[in-house]
Design a protein around this motif. Sequence first.
Motif, PDB file in Angstrom:
ATOM      1  N   UNK A 207       0.833  -1.208   0.000  1.00 41.82           N
ATOM      2  CA  UNK A 207       0.000   0.000   0.000  1.00 41.82           C
ATOM      3  C   UNK A 207       0.868   1.259   0.000  1.00 41.82           C
ATOM      4  N   UNK A 208       1.955   1.219   0.784  1.00 42.80           N
ATOM      5  CA  UNK A 208       2.854   2.373   0.825  1.00 42.80           C
ATOM      6  C   UNK A 208       3.448   2.624  -0.554  1.00 42.80           C
ATOM      7  N   UNK A 209       3.885   1.569  -1.212  1.00 45.59           N
ATOM      8  CA  UNK A 209       4.464   1.723  -2.545  1.00 45.59           C
ATOM      9  C   UNK A 209       3.439   2.273  -3.527  1.00 45.59           C
ATOM     10  N   UNK A 210       2.201   1.822  -3.425  1.00 45.71           N
ATOM     11  CA  UNK A 210       1.156   2.320  -4.325  1.00 45.71           C
ATOM     12  C   UNK A 210       0.899   3.803  -4.096  1.00 45.71           C
ATOM     13  N   UNK A 211       0.914   4.208  -2.834  1.00 48.86           N
ATOM     14  CA  UNK A 211       0.703   5.622  -2.513  1.00 48.86           C
ATOM     15  C   UNK A 211       1.814   6.476  -3.105  1.00 48.86           C
ATOM     16  N   UNK A 212       3.045   5.992  -3.001  1.00 45.37           N
ATOM     17  CA  UNK A 212       4.187   6.733  -3.540  1.00 45.37           C
ATOM     18  C   UNK A 212       4.117   6.810  -5.065  1.00 45.37           C
ATOM     19  N   UNK A 213       3.844   5.692  -5.704  1.00 41.33           N
ATOM     20  CA  UNK A 213       3.838   5.659  -7.170  1.00 41.33           C
ATOM     21  C   UNK A 213       2.742   6.525  -7.769  1.00 41.33           C
ATOM     22  N   UNK A 214       1.606   6.646  -7.078  1.00 44.00           N
ATOM     23  CA  UNK A 214       0.510   7.479  -7.593  1.00 44.00           C
ATOM     24  C   UNK A 214       0.976   8.937  -7.731  1.00 44.00           C
ATOM     25  N   UNK A 215       1.928   9.345  -6.920  1.00 45.29           N
ATOM     26  CA  UNK A 215       2.372  10.744  -6.931  1.00 45.29           C
ATOM     27  C   UNK A 215       3.751  10.920  -7.565  1.00 45.29           C
ATOM     28  N   UNK A 216       4.259   9.899  -8.239  1.00 46.60           N
ATOM     29  CA  UNK A 216       5.592  10.040  -8.840  1.00 46.60           C
ATOM     30  C   UNK A 216       5.511  10.981 -10.038  1.00 46.60           C
ATOM     31  N   UNK A 217       6.477  11.882 -10.189  1.00 48.31           N
ATOM     32  CA  UNK A 217       6.429  12.849 -11.288  1.00 48.31           C
ATOM     33  C   UNK A 217       6.300  12.231 -12.671  1.00 48.31           C
ATOM     34  N   UNK A 218       6.890  11.073 -12.901  1.00 49.05           N
ATOM     35  CA  UNK A 218       6.786  10.441 -14.216  1.00 49.05           C
ATOM     36  C   UNK A 218       5.337  10.165 -14.579  1.00 49.05           C
ATOM     37  N   UNK A 219       4.500   9.976 -13.563  1.00 51.14           N
ATOM     38  CA  UNK A 219       3.083   9.682 -13.800  1.00 51.14           C
ATOM     39  C   UNK A 219       2.217  10.936 -13.767  1.00 51.14           C
ATOM     40  N   UNK A 220       2.475  11.806 -12.797  1.00 51.35           N
ATOM     41  CA  UNK A 220       1.523  12.896 -12.557  1.00 51.35           C
ATOM     42  C   UNK A 220       1.862  14.203 -13.266  1.00 51.35           C
TER      43      UNK A 220
ATOM     44  N   UNK B 154      12.328  17.208 -13.094  1.00 52.13           N
ATOM     45  CA  UNK B 154      13.200  17.666 -14.176  1.00 52.13           C
ATOM     46  C   UNK B 154      13.357  16.585 -15.236  1.00 52.13           C
ATOM     47  N   UNK B 155      13.537  15.348 -14.805  1.00 59.10           N
ATOM     48  CA  UNK B 155      13.670  14.229 -15.749  1.00 59.10           C
ATOM     49  C   UNK B 155      12.416  14.098 -16.607  1.00 59.10           C
ATOM     50  N   UNK B 156      11.247  14.155 -15.976  1.00 57.08           N
ATOM     51  CA  UNK B 156       9.992  14.035 -16.717  1.00 57.08           C
ATOM     52  C   UNK B 156       9.790  15.199 -17.677  1.00 57.08           C
ATOM     53  N   UNK B 157      10.198  16.399 -17.249  1.00 56.51           N
ATOM     54  CA  UNK B 157      10.069  17.584 -18.105  1.00 56.51           C
ATOM     55  C   UNK B 157      10.982  17.483 -19.319  1.00 56.51           C
ATOM     56  N   UNK B 158      12.217  17.050 -19.112  1.00 51.48           N
ATOM     57  CA  UNK B 158      13.143  16.853 -20.229  1.00 51.48           C
ATOM     58  C   UNK B 158      12.579  15.882 -21.258  1.00 51.48           C
ATOM     59  N   UNK B 159      12.087  14.759 -20.775  1.00 48.11           N
ATOM     60  CA  UNK B 159      11.558  13.750 -21.693  1.00 48.11           C
ATOM     61  C   UNK B 159      10.367  14.295 -22.479  1.00 48.11           C
ATOM     62  N   UNK B 160       9.496  15.011 -21.799  1.00 47.80           N
ATOM     63  CA  UNK B 160       8.300  15.564 -22.439  1.00 47.80           C
ATOM     64  C   UNK B 160       8.676  16.486 -23.594  1.00 47.80           C
ATOM     65  N   UNK B 161       9.592  17.413 -23.361  1.00 50.39           N
ATOM     66  CA  UNK B 161       9.934  18.383 -24.405  1.00 50.39           C
ATOM     67  C   UNK B 161      10.892  17.810 -25.451  1.00 50.39           C
ATOM     68  N   UNK B 162      11.684  16.813 -25.069  1.00 50.82           N
ATOM     69  CA  UNK B 162      12.525  16.142 -26.055  1.00 50.82           C
ATOM     70  C   UNK B 162      11.656  15.426 -27.084  1.00 50.82           C
TER      71      UNK B 162
END
Length: 418
Positions: A1-14, A43-51
């Motif tokens: 459950x803890x891992x699911x809570x963390x992953x729901x808010x990971x920048x790559x997803x949200x 920053x990683x997610x933003x780079x990928x998005x604009x790349x």
Amino acid sequence: MFQAAVQRAHPARCLPPHLPATPPPGNGRIIVLGAGKASAAMAVATEQFYRERGLSDRLTGFVTTRHGYGLPTDLIEVVEAGHPVPDAASQAAAERALSLAQEAGPNDIVLVLLSGGASALWAAPAEGITLEAKQALTKELLKSGARIHELNCVRKHLSRIKGGKLAAAAYPARLLTLAISDVPGDDPATIGSGPTTGDPTTLADARTVLSRYGISPPPSISAALQNPDNETPKPGADVLANSEYRLVAAPKASLEAAAEIARANGYRVELLGDALEGEAREVAEQHAALAREWLAKGERVAILSGGELTVTVRGSGSGGPNQEYALSLVESLGGTPGIAALAADTDGADGGAGNPDDPAGAIVLPDTQARALACNLKAATFLANNDSTTYFRELGDLVVSGPTQTNVNDFRAILIDP
């Protein structure tokens, strides 16, 4: 459950669904300024998005994260600074962010990536205040048990970047803030001390906080909190007219992710809310009583809660609010069969010394007290010394996740299995 809570808010997803897909007009730049424990992953997610959209050449800027939380990037620089107490790197990062914001032109967009921890990671002391004075005051407030909105109220009025002042520096350029909330109530003025939003609190409010906790600041702090030049821009101020704010992740959604798993495993879910505050050991006592009530009813129940608890430090031990909550549960439950719990900070660090391998929290099992007593570990003794980390380390019951690259505050789960 803890891992699911963390992953729901990971920048790559949200984060990607909220990034502006349309490039700025003309040769306008996307000036990225970020701070917080999630900022490296943002920053990683933003780079990928604009790349992927062929806009890499428009990106510039940097983000600031906690020491040990950095990630490799190509276009957006990641720097590390002190948390929860700011350091010289925090001050340098804040000065740099203000400078870049002031340089923004009419065709640029200032993209602020904000998450919990930004208050310490961007430190630009008001005129007449040294970084050392701010560090000392931050430590006093943390030790006093002040709540996050109280701590940030003081910080904002001793800063040149917090409380809407970063947005003021960028004005009249367009500014967009994308934020991951780590505060009860998801108030933009409190997340990271609200560097891009109007601040409803005042200098007088900041003085009241210090008085409430019996803190006598040095003359430089007292003078700054009397100086009207240190008042913050209020909601609706002209310098905030071109500033937009969006929440991309919040504790409520992460709790729901955990609730989905609990329901799938046959538990009835009792959500106590995502904005709980209070003294960690006292909240644990209340939750222990609630768990016993459900146990007596003979139902399988998962009690979930979030928010940000505090610890009034009176001892010399080590720990954090989640570990102290767990230790208080041990004492309150007294080894009651059929009840287990986990309490952890979703950023991967609960208190600690500011190291990336600090524990995130602890687990409590029906046999925790028995195992502890066999090792001559008495929960009440460790509670009195605020030494929850040592207690759970001896038992092997610490939760050690490392940096999660997000931060949606505390996560607590109590499972009742009659």
